[in-house]
Motif scaffolding. Structure first.
Motif, PDB file in Angstrom:
ATOM      1  N   THR A  48       0.837  -1.188   0.000  1.00 31.98           N
ATOM      2  CA  THR A  48       0.000   0.000   0.000  1.00 31.98           C
ATOM      3  C   THR A  48       0.879   1.247   0.000  1.00 31.98           C
ATOM      4  OG1 THR A  48      -0.141   0.022   2.403  1.00 31.98           O
ATOM      5  CG2 THR A  48      -1.894  -1.146   1.211  1.00 31.98           C
ATOM      6  N   GLY A  49       0.292   2.339  -0.425  1.00 33.56           N
ATOM      7  CA  GLY A  49       1.012   3.600  -0.453  1.00 33.56           C
ATOM      8  C   GLY A  49       0.074   4.684  -0.919  1.00 33.56           C
ATOM      9  N   GLU A  50       0.663   5.675  -1.605  1.00 35.04           N
ATOM     10  CA  GLU A  50      -0.149   6.774  -2.104  1.00 35.04           C
ATOM     11  C   GLU A  50       0.526   7.413  -3.292  1.00 35.04           C
ATOM     12  OE1 GLU A  50      -0.430   9.270   1.354  1.00 35.04           O
ATOM     13  OE2 GLU A  50       1.524  10.182   1.000  1.00 35.04           O
ATOM     14  N   ILE A  51      -0.306   8.110  -4.070  1.00 27.65           N
ATOM     15  CA  ILE A  51       0.212   8.959  -5.125  1.00 27.65           C
ATOM     16  C   ILE A  51      -0.343  10.353  -4.881  1.00 27.65           C
ATOM     17  CG2 ILE A  51       0.589   7.116  -6.803  1.00 27.65           C
ATOM     18  CD1 ILE A  51      -2.012   7.888  -8.134  1.00 27.65           C
ATOM     19  N   VAL A  52       0.446  11.348  -5.244  1.00 26.71           N
ATOM     20  CA  VAL A  52       0.118  12.743  -4.932  1.00 26.71           C
ATOM     21  C   VAL A  52       0.140  13.563  -6.217  1.00 26.71           C
ATOM     22  CG1 VAL A  52       0.796  14.765  -3.585  1.00 26.71           C
ATOM     23  CG2 VAL A  52       1.209  12.466  -2.670  1.00 26.71           C
ATOM     24  N   PHE A  53      -0.919  14.319  -6.410  1.00 27.77           N
ATOM     25  CA  PHE A  53      -1.004  15.232  -7.545  1.00 27.77           C
ATOM     26  C   PHE A  53      -0.946  16.655  -7.021  1.00 27.77           C
ATOM     27  CE2 PHE A  53      -3.073  11.365  -8.920  1.00 27.77           C
ATOM     28  CZ  PHE A  53      -2.556  11.173 -10.200  1.00 27.77           C
ATOM     29  N   GLY A  54       0.055  17.418  -7.448  1.00 29.42           N
ATOM     30  CA  GLY A  54       0.164  18.807  -7.012  1.00 29.42           C
ATOM     31  C   GLY A  54       0.515  18.898  -5.540  1.00 29.42           C
ATOM     32  N   ASP A  55       0.218  20.040  -4.970  1.00 33.10           N
ATOM     33  CA  ASP A  55       0.471  20.304  -3.561  1.00 33.10           C
ATOM     34  C   ASP A  55      -0.834  20.115  -2.794  1.00 33.10           C
ATOM     35  OD1 ASP A  55       0.922  21.331  -1.035  1.00 33.10           O
ATOM     36  OD2 ASP A  55       1.704  23.263  -1.742  1.00 33.10           O
ATOM     37  N   PRO A  56      -0.913  19.053  -1.961  1.00 32.36           N
ATOM     38  CA  PRO A  56      -2.156  18.798  -1.233  1.00 32.36           C
ATOM     39  C   PRO A  56      -2.609  19.996  -0.387  1.00 32.36           C
ATOM     40  CG  PRO A  56      -0.695  16.920  -1.049  1.00 32.36           C
ATOM     41  CD  PRO A  56       0.098  18.023  -1.710  1.00 32.36           C
ATOM     42  N   GLY A  57      -1.685  20.831   0.059  1.00 36.24           N
ATOM     43  CA  GLY A  57      -2.044  21.998   0.855  1.00 36.24           C
ATOM     44  C   GLY A  57      -2.594  23.145   0.021  1.00 36.24           C
ATOM     45  N   ALA A  58      -2.478  23.011  -1.316  1.00 37.69           N
ATOM     46  CA  ALA A  58      -2.927  24.089  -2.201  1.00 37.69           C
ATOM     47  C   ALA A  58      -3.893  23.559  -3.257  1.00 37.69           C
ATOM     48  CB  ALA A  58      -1.722  24.739  -2.867  1.00 37.69           C
ATOM     49  N   GLY A  59      -4.747  22.621  -2.846  1.00 41.51           N
ATOM     50  CA  GLY A  59      -5.768  22.116  -3.755  1.00 41.51           C
ATOM     51  C   GLY A  59      -5.390  20.861  -4.516  1.00 41.51           C
ATOM     52  N   GLY A  60      -4.180  20.368  -4.314  1.00 43.91           N
ATOM     53  CA  GLY A  60      -3.777  19.103  -4.954  1.00 43.91           C
ATOM     54  C   GLY A  60      -4.465  17.937  -4.267  1.00 43.91           C
ATOM     55  N   GLY A  61      -4.135  16.734  -4.688  1.00 42.76           N
ATOM     56  CA  GLY A  61      -4.813  15.582  -4.109  1.00 42.76           C
ATOM     57  C   GLY A  61      -3.882  14.441  -3.783  1.00 42.76           C
ATOM     58  N   VAL A  62      -4.263  13.662  -2.775  1.00 40.12           N
ATOM     59  CA  VAL A  62      -3.543  12.461  -2.390  1.00 40.12           C
ATOM     60  C   VAL A  62      -4.499  11.295  -2.587  1.00 40.12           C
ATOM     61  CG1 VAL A  62      -2.402  11.219  -0.504  1.00 40.12           C
ATOM     62  CG2 VAL A  62      -2.184  13.717  -0.671  1.00 40.12           C
ATOM     63  N   ALA A  63      -4.058  10.268  -3.292  1.00 38.91           N
ATOM     64  CA  ALA A  63      -4.904   9.093  -3.522  1.00 38.91           C
ATOM     65  C   ALA A  63      -4.243   7.865  -2.915  1.00 38.91           C
ATOM     66  CB  ALA A  63      -5.130   8.884  -5.016  1.00 38.91           C
ATOM     67  N   SER A  64      -5.022   7.108  -2.151  1.00 37.70           N
ATOM     68  CA  SER A  64      -4.536   5.833  -1.629  1.00 37.70           C
ATOM     69  C   SER A  64      -4.291   4.885  -2.793  1.00 37.70           C
ATOM     70  CB  SER A  64      -5.564   5.233  -0.673  1.00 37.70           C
ATOM     71  OG  SER A  64      -5.759   6.084   0.432  1.00 37.70           O
ATOM     72  N   PHE A  65      -3.332   3.973  -2.620  1.00 40.62           N
ATOM     73  CA  PHE A  65      -2.848   3.143  -3.719  1.00 40.62           C
ATOM     74  C   PHE A  65      -2.504   1.769  -3.153  1.00 40.62           C
ATOM     75  CE2 PHE A  65       0.333   1.708  -6.735  1.00 40.62           C
ATOM     76  CZ  PHE A  65       0.015   2.327  -7.939  1.00 40.62           C
ATOM     77  N   THR A  66      -3.020   0.699  -3.761  1.00 37.85           N
ATOM     78  CA  THR A  66      -2.713  -0.663  -3.334  1.00 37.85           C
ATOM     79  C   THR A  66      -2.367  -1.507  -4.552  1.00 37.85           C
ATOM     80  OG1 THR A  66      -4.236  -0.509  -1.454  1.00 37.85           O
ATOM     81  CG2 THR A  66      -3.586  -2.720  -2.153  1.00 37.85           C
ATOM     82  N   VAL A  67      -1.178  -2.091  -4.537  1.00 41.80           N
ATOM     83  CA  VAL A  67      -0.747  -2.953  -5.638  1.00 41.80           C
ATOM     84  C   VAL A  67      -1.541  -4.260  -5.567  1.00 41.80           C
ATOM     85  CG1 VAL A  67       1.197  -4.197  -6.671  1.00 41.80           C
ATOM     86  CG2 VAL A  67       1.552  -1.922  -5.652  1.00 41.80           C
ATOM     87  N   VAL A  68      -2.094  -4.676  -6.707  1.00 38.40           N
ATOM     88  CA  VAL A  68      -2.898  -5.898  -6.765  1.00 38.40           C
ATOM     89  C   VAL A  68      -2.109  -7.038  -7.395  1.00 38.40           C
ATOM     90  CG1 VAL A  68      -4.980  -6.963  -7.735  1.00 38.40           C
ATOM     91  CG2 VAL A  68      -5.071  -4.625  -6.845  1.00 38.40           C
TER      92      VAL A  68
END
Length: 155
Positions: A48-68
């Motif tokens: 498990t982990g995460e991927i991050v788009f942009g700056d989460p503190g400035a409107g970006g996003g963090v998505a949970s991620f699980t390798v299948v």
């Protein structure tokens, strides 16, 4: 576009062996070069982990991620977008599969993303998410081949 809003499918050709393309679509060091701004996970089933788009503190996003699934150099799949702290499963996450097929001196990369209808979203949200993800893949997947070409010139 799939009018059922259930599956996004894309195919691209990459002038590189499946072994190279597999690393580019699975290893976080490579993935962050063409997709998210940051990627943190181990390339192992269940990791498990995460991927991050942009700056989460400035409107970006963090998505949970699980390798299948990790089947070198043929298949890499993961679930993402599930709520942080929850185990990824059908109904709370989307499943992305990269299938790599050796073809004409390179690799045919097939990407599918499924699970939209199982998320339980109301129709408007389902349609919005489906369109956003489709547009996202249309933007990010074409970045793979040029990135692989740059890798080839470095070695």
């Amino acid at each position: 576009m799939d009018q059922e809003l259930g599956t996004i499918e894309r195919e691209i050709f990459v002038e590189a062996a499946p072994e190279v393309v597999f690393e580019v679509v699975s290893d976080p060091e490579h993935v962050r070069e063409w997709w998210p701004d940051e990627a943190r996970y181990d390339v192992a089933p269940g990791a498990t982990g995460e991927i991050v788009f942009g700056d989460p503190g400035a409107g970006g996003g963090v998505a949970s991620f699980t390798v299948v699934e990790v089947e070198r150099p043929r298949t890499f799949s993961f679930r993402w977008t599930h709520p942080a702290g929850e185990e990824a499963r059908r109904g709370n996450s989307l499943l992305v599969t990269f299938e790599l097929v050796p073809t004409d001196g390179g690799t045919l990369l097939r990407m599918t993303e499924t699970g939209f209808r199982e998320m339980g979203w109301e129709a408007a949200v389902l349609e919005q998410q489906y369109r956003e993800h489709g547009a996202g893949w249309d933007h990010f997947l074409p970045r793979i081949a040029p990135y692989v070409a740059r890798l080839a010139t470095r070695s």
